[in-house]
Write an enzyme that holds these catalytic residues in place. Structure first.
Site, mmCIF file in Angstrom:
data_model
loop_
_atom_site.group_PDB
_atom_site.id
_atom_site.type_symbol
_atom_site.label_atom_id
_atom_site.label_comp_id
_atom_site.label_asym_id
_atom_site.label_seq_id
_atom_site.Cartn_x
_atom_site.Cartn_y
_atom_site.Cartn_z
ATOM 1 N N ASP B 9 0.839 -1.199 0.000
ATOM 2 C CA ASP B 9 0.000 0.000 0.000
ATOM 3 C C ASP B 9 0.881 1.260 0.000
ATOM 4 O O ASP B 9 2.058 1.198 0.362
ATOM 5 C CB ASP B 9 -0.855 -0.064 1.274
ATOM 6 N N ASP B 11 -0.405 4.933 1.109
ATOM 7 C CA ASP B 11 -0.675 5.860 2.223
ATOM 8 C C ASP B 11 -0.568 5.172 3.576
ATOM 9 O O ASP B 11 -1.252 4.191 3.843
ATOM 10 C CB ASP B 11 -2.072 6.473 2.071
ATOM 11 N N ASP B 140 -1.838 -0.615 6.135
ATOM 12 C CA ASP B 140 -2.153 -0.117 7.480
ATOM 13 C C ASP B 140 -3.651 -0.182 7.785
ATOM 14 O O ASP B 140 -4.043 -0.007 8.934
ATOM 15 C CB ASP B 140 -1.664 1.329 7.632
#
Lengths: 181, 181
Positions: B9, B11, B140
């Site tokens: 990922d 961000d 996250d």
């Protein structure tokens, strides 16, 4: 009902890439050789054109507005809507050119303009479509190779450059519904 | 060696989204309440901030330059390189915000600037990551729901808003190598 995940390509399936290219090519390079649609025997443009024109071809595809201004292929939007009405999950699965600068945002805008904003949430922008899960991929590209064996069934969207592919799963937007049989 | 497909990922994993947001928020809305990183208990920003600020939050995320100018999270680039050196296939798997206009092209540019142009070819831009095939997803986000059961193993990248998730697969860029064990 057997609810399917259907992936649909943009260029050559929903957007008239070939006509867009021929028009832009004739305008930018009026004295260069032109290859009509029926002469497009290879998927990659550079393989259908005389040698040494790769840079000129790329300059057309990379130019601002090329992808955004492609016309729709008639029947595509209605087919997507019908698939959804039948209860299927429909996603737009498209590969950007490596010179992504105009191509990527313009593909999003093309979808917003021609299919509607909600469809932009269903875009999958990826070079290697073998990494995407789906039941069906509707794509004009003759073969997909990538990091894995695809799980989707490839339904070939009719084009002059994919006639060599032996498959019973070959459609246009006039007869696509048989993929659901 | 067991060659893996590793999805990473952007961000909150490669790009410091939180710090970028806090700075932009303080600058644009200096009199609005600020939520420090340790107060970010929910993944969605709007759930960590007082009610009624959704529009203001979205205005930060949609502003030109927000995604492009995020700082890197130290160690991320080096970890990607190491994964590749070990023979794994590494792809960048990122979800754009619905207001895609700046977000999508800026995520491509962020990757080009901070990881290098070649990595832009490895971007997968998709809202529903459950549709992507991979062995591991480093993300996250506490949970991923979508059209199917993911095939990847979710490795949680450490963040204050995912502490409630019970998993042994929780990493930072200091200890990520144990995912390969």
């Amino acid at each position: 009902m057997n609810k399917k995940i259907i992936l649909v390509d943009i260029d050559g399936v929903l957007a008239d890439f070939e006509m867009g290219f021929i028009k832009a090519w004739g305008k930018k390079f009026p004295t260069h050789p032109k290859v009509p649609l029926e002469g497009r025997k290879a998927f990659r443009l550079a393989e259908s054109y005389p040698n040494g024109l790769e840079k000129e071809i790329q300059s057309i595809l990379s130019a601002p507005g090329f992808f955004e201004n492609l016309n729709t292929i008639p029947g595509g939007k209605e087919a997507l809507k019908k698939m959804q009405d039948l209860g299927h999950e429909v996603l737009i699965c498209t590969s950007p050119i490596s010179n992504y600068k105009n191509c990527v945002p313009e593909k999003y805008r093309w979808v917003a303009i021609n299919l509607g904003f909600e469809w932009t949430k269903r875009i999958i922008m990826i070079k290697d479509k073998t990494l995407v899960f789906g039941d069906i991929l509707i794509d004009d590209k003759p073969e997909h190779t990538g990091l894995r064996e695809p799980v989707w069934k490839h339904v070939l969207f009719e084009a002059p450059y994919n006639q060599h592919v032996k498959t019973k799963l070959r459609i246009t937007w006039d007869n696509w519904e048989r993929i659901l049989e």
